[in-house]
Design a protein around this motif. Structure first.
Motif, PDB file in Angstrom:
ATOM      1  N   GLN A  98      74.535  16.849  26.119  1.00 28.53           N
ATOM      2  CA  GLN A  98      74.822  15.627  25.560  1.00 28.53           C
ATOM      3  C   GLN A  98      73.353  15.263  25.101  1.00 28.53           C
ATOM      4  O   GLN A  98      73.171  14.386  24.039  1.00 28.53           O
ATOM      5  CB  GLN A  98      75.446  14.597  26.110  1.00 28.53           C
ATOM      6  CG  GLN A  98      77.140  14.833  26.421  1.00 28.53           C
ATOM      7  CD  GLN A  98      77.697  13.845  26.999  1.00 28.53           C
ATOM      8  OE1 GLN A  98      77.212  13.282  27.901  1.00 28.53           O
ATOM      9  NE2 GLN A  98      79.210  13.771  26.751  1.00 28.53           N
ATOM     10  N   SER A  99      72.341  15.520  25.934  1.00 27.18           N
ATOM     11  CA  SER A  99      71.000  15.218  25.387  1.00 27.18           C
ATOM     12  C   SER A  99      70.054  16.122  25.004  1.00 27.18           C
ATOM     13  O   SER A  99      68.811  15.842  24.756  1.00 27.18           O
ATOM     14  CB  SER A  99      70.291  14.870  26.957  1.00 27.18           C
ATOM     15  OG  SER A  99      71.205  13.750  27.575  1.00 27.18           O
ATOM     16  N   SER A 100      70.907  17.295  24.446  1.00 28.51           N
ATOM     17  CA  SER A 100      70.208  18.342  24.023  1.00 28.51           C
ATOM     18  C   SER A 100      69.919  18.325  22.411  1.00 28.51           C
ATOM     19  O   SER A 100      70.684  17.538  21.905  1.00 28.51           O
ATOM     20  CB  SER A 100      70.514  19.673  24.510  1.00 28.51           C
ATOM     21  OG  SER A 100      71.624  19.912  23.698  1.00 28.51           O
ATOM     22  N   PRO A 101      69.119  19.260  21.810  1.00 31.52           N
ATOM     23  CA  PRO A 101      68.998  19.379  20.360  1.00 31.52           C
ATOM     24  C   PRO A 101      70.528  19.787  20.005  1.00 31.52           C
ATOM     25  O   PRO A 101      70.602  19.475  18.509  1.00 31.52           O
ATOM     26  CB  PRO A 101      68.120  20.385  20.189  1.00 31.52           C
ATOM     27  CG  PRO A 101      66.987  20.345  21.110  1.00 31.52           C
ATOM     28  CD  PRO A 101      68.052  19.997  22.451  1.00 31.52           C
ATOM     29  N   ALA A 102      71.386  20.617  20.452  1.00 31.04           N
ATOM     30  CA  ALA A 102      72.501  20.719  20.209  1.00 31.04           C
ATOM     31  C   ALA A 102      73.923  20.017  20.546  1.00 31.04           C
ATOM     32  O   ALA A 102      75.118  20.274  20.560  1.00 31.04           O
ATOM     33  CB  ALA A 102      73.176  22.180  20.545  1.00 31.04           C
ATOM     34  N   ALA A 103      73.344  18.515  20.803  1.00 38.61           N
ATOM     35  CA  ALA A 103      74.484  17.667  20.898  1.00 38.61           C
ATOM     36  C   ALA A 103      75.581  17.320  20.257  1.00 38.61           C
ATOM     37  O   ALA A 103      76.599  17.131  20.319  1.00 38.61           O
ATOM     38  CB  ALA A 103      73.608  16.461  21.580  1.00 38.61           C
TER      39      ALA A 103
END
Length: 624
Positions: A357-362
């Protein structure tokens, strides 16, 4: 529609529009777009931030994100059935969280509703978000009211989101393909934005939260006035309603002395404010003040947090060292696989979700597969997918498989230490080539996903026994993140309060009695986070309304062990721990009592304690 088309033609020809023929905010946006040389008929190319730039943006807006997500989820649940999607932007019109309704299959909405999408006027022309941010008010932009004709199928509404000091920090947008909308949906949108501001106030670190009302308040309600005081008692934050009623503005100052707002001395509040306290304003208006619970997810006042350094972080896990590791993992997750290690119940799946959820792929999917929970003969088809008729019992439609489903998002392989050897070879090839072929087929499909793996087993030991491929281990061990057992964590109360806040939902969260708080810190928790959460769920259900949780609210067998801790001449705590032998004796006592309660049924005892069956077998077989 024909009237709007005529207005667009008049505007393009440089002629003045009739008075009140178009919302003033939308007209001003058209004028700004024209001033930038944008065409009203151009194809919209949705650009987006990626990699480190996106990571920095999400970290910078972490306070907004953590406050907004639960409220956006509830808004989306309410409106998705009517075909609405929801979008959160920062104050620069960059998308930072999206919820896309499956009823909207237009490829343009799929392109716009992606984390990192640049949605400012310079990029896409007039939108509800850009107008809401520019005019600081709720705005609807329907069909041809969008400057760019490319967006004529969209019908949008947006409202600004205010931070704890009243500055505009983002916009909340809902978008549909249908022009028909109930006014009630727009009221829900605006209420959601107000709830997000209140949640951000409740997250302020070291702040004293007060709820104000003209009558005593028993809990946090959507229309509550909420303020925050610092350690000196000065006002440092207020939600919109509180600012309006109190007649204050914090946008241009750090704080306002309590005495400037209230005619009642600060000392009248005392320290707990568990009972309503009557406060009088200088204009003679009287309001009741009640203590408001801070959110378990807390951030520092004055700046937003990334995931480092504080046990009061939005995702605490009860140990600041975990947050440091999490922040490091987020720096590399779009470039390297992350391997999460820890005992059963330590929160590996929660960590995987938080990382995604906090990543570039969220904005992409999170696809999870528990390698230990699926029979060996099925796990291959689950992971790689299959063509129709590929094997006996195969679906006539076939299946894409988890690897392809995770494209553009994150694949989480839990208990990867239990993956069959033959499957390890196929997975290694996918990770090396980034291509996957379904069972029964020869065509390969390109895939691009972030990879998170987790296990409670020692993979090097499995390699020595020939049960795990060494080359796969090196491939998945890009960044190793270890979650310590609860008995090794330093701030269990933060974790416990976070669980209680999650259980409370929109209610004011419960709090722990001093006796129960001390017992939680003392206990070994052999079932780790899972066991603690089950115990708190039980206590929350059994305790009287609006009362703190006590030892008496816990399951009977857990009460016995915790009370034994409390009366022990050598109390257990995190600064003066008991011997491993003493801890094992207490754990075994709890396990044996629970087994006796369930007539020796290990599965029922494990479920009740919130631990794995293997934990019971391991604890009982260990000499004490």
């Amino acid at each position: 529609m024909s009237k709007l088309i005529d207005l667009r033609r008049t505007f393009q020809e440089g002629r003045k529009l009739p008075i009140n023929s178009l919302d003033q905010g939308i007209l001003q946006s058209w004028q700004r777009c024209a001033g930038m040389g944008l065409s009203m008929n151009a194809h919209a190319d949705y650009q987006r931030l990626e990699g480190r730039s996106l990571e920095r943006l999400l970290n910078h807006n972490s306070a907004l994100l953590h406050a907004a997500r639960p409220h956006m989820d509830r808004l989306y649940d309410a409106i998705a059935g009517a075909g609405w999607s929801a979008l959160l932007t920062d104050c620069q019109n960059v998308a930072i969280h999206t919820l896309h309704s499956q009823r909207m299959d237009d490829h343009r909405i799929a392109s716009a509703f992606r984390t990192g999408a640049l949605l400012g006027e310079a990029e896409i022309g007039t939108s509800a978000m850009s107008c809401a941010l520019a005019d600081k008010r709720f705005t609807r932009v329907y069909g041809f009211e969008h400057y760019n004709e490319f967006h004529r199928q969209f019908h949008c509404a947006a409202t600004p989101i205010l931070d704890p000091q009243g500055h505009v920090c983002g916009a909340l947008d809902i978008t549909s393909a249908s022009p028909d909308a109930s006014e009630g949906i727009f009221l829900l949108l605006q209420q959601c934005a107000r709830n997000i501001q209140t949640e951000m106030i409740r997250q302020l670190d070291q702040a004293r939260i007060l709820m104000l009302g003209f009558e005593p308040i028993s809990g946090l309600t959507p229309d509550a006035m909420v303020i925050a005081l610092d350690e000196q008692g000065d006002l440092i934050a207020a939600n919109l309603l509180a600012s309006q009623v109190l007649g204050i503005c914090l946008q241009s100052r750090q704080s306002i002395p309590f005495e400037q707002v209230f005619d009642t001395p600060l000392s009248r509040l005392g320290h707990s404010t568990q009972q309503p306290c009557l406060l009088r304003l200088h204009n003679g208006v009287s309001l009741y003040a009640m203590k408001g619970q801070r959110a378990a997810a807390s951030v520092s006042s004055g700046h937003t947090n990334d995931f480092s350094g504080s046990s009061e972080n939005p995702i605490s896990f009860g140990d600041s060292a975990i947050l440091v590791g999490m922040n490091k993992a987020l720096r590399v997750i779009d470039r390297l696989p992350v391997l999460v290690l820890g005992e059963s119940g330590t929160g590996k799946e929660i960590m995987a979700t938080a990382l995604h959820q906090s990543s570039p792929a969220a904005s992409g999917p999170l696809i999870s597969l528990n390698c230990a929970a699926i029979p060996e003969n099925l796990i291959e088809s689950e992971l790689f997918g299959y063509l129709p008729g590929a094997f006996t019992g195969a679906s006539k439609q076939g299946a894409a498989g988890h690897l392809r489903d995770a494209d553009g998002g994150t694949l989480f392989l839990d208990e990867i230490g239990d993956m069959p050897m033959a499957l390890q070879t196929r997975l290694l090839r996918v990770l090396e080539t980034r291509e996957v072929a379904p069972l029964g087929g020869s065509q390969s499909y390109k895939v691009n996903f972030q990879l998170i793996c987790a296990t409670h087993k020692g993979l090097p030991e499995l390699i020595e026994r020939g049960e795990f491929r060494q080359d796969l281990y090196y491939r998945i061990n890009g960044f190793r993140l270890t979650l310590p057992a609860l008995r090794q964590r330093q701030n269990l109360l933060t974790l416990a309060q976070g669980i209680l806040a999650e259980l409370a939902g929109t209610r004011t969260p419960r709090y722990l009695s001093e006796e129960l708080a001390a017992a939680i810190q003392a206990f070994d928790w052999p079932g780790n986070v899972r066991q603690l959460k089950h115990a708190l769920i039980y206590a929350d259900a059994m305790a009287e309304a609006d009362e703190p949780l006590t030892l008496a609210d816990l399951p009977d067998e857990l009460q016995d062990v915790l009370c034994e801790f409390q009366s022990s001449s050598t109390p257990l705590n995190r600064n003066d721990t008991a011997s491993p032998n003493q801890l094992d004796q207490h754990n075994l006592r709890l396990i044996e009592d629970t087994l006796q309660r369930f007539d020796g049924n290990v599965s029922k005892a494990a479920a009740h304690l919130g631990i794995a069956r293997s934990t019971i077998y391991r604890k009982r077989s260990r000499p004490v």
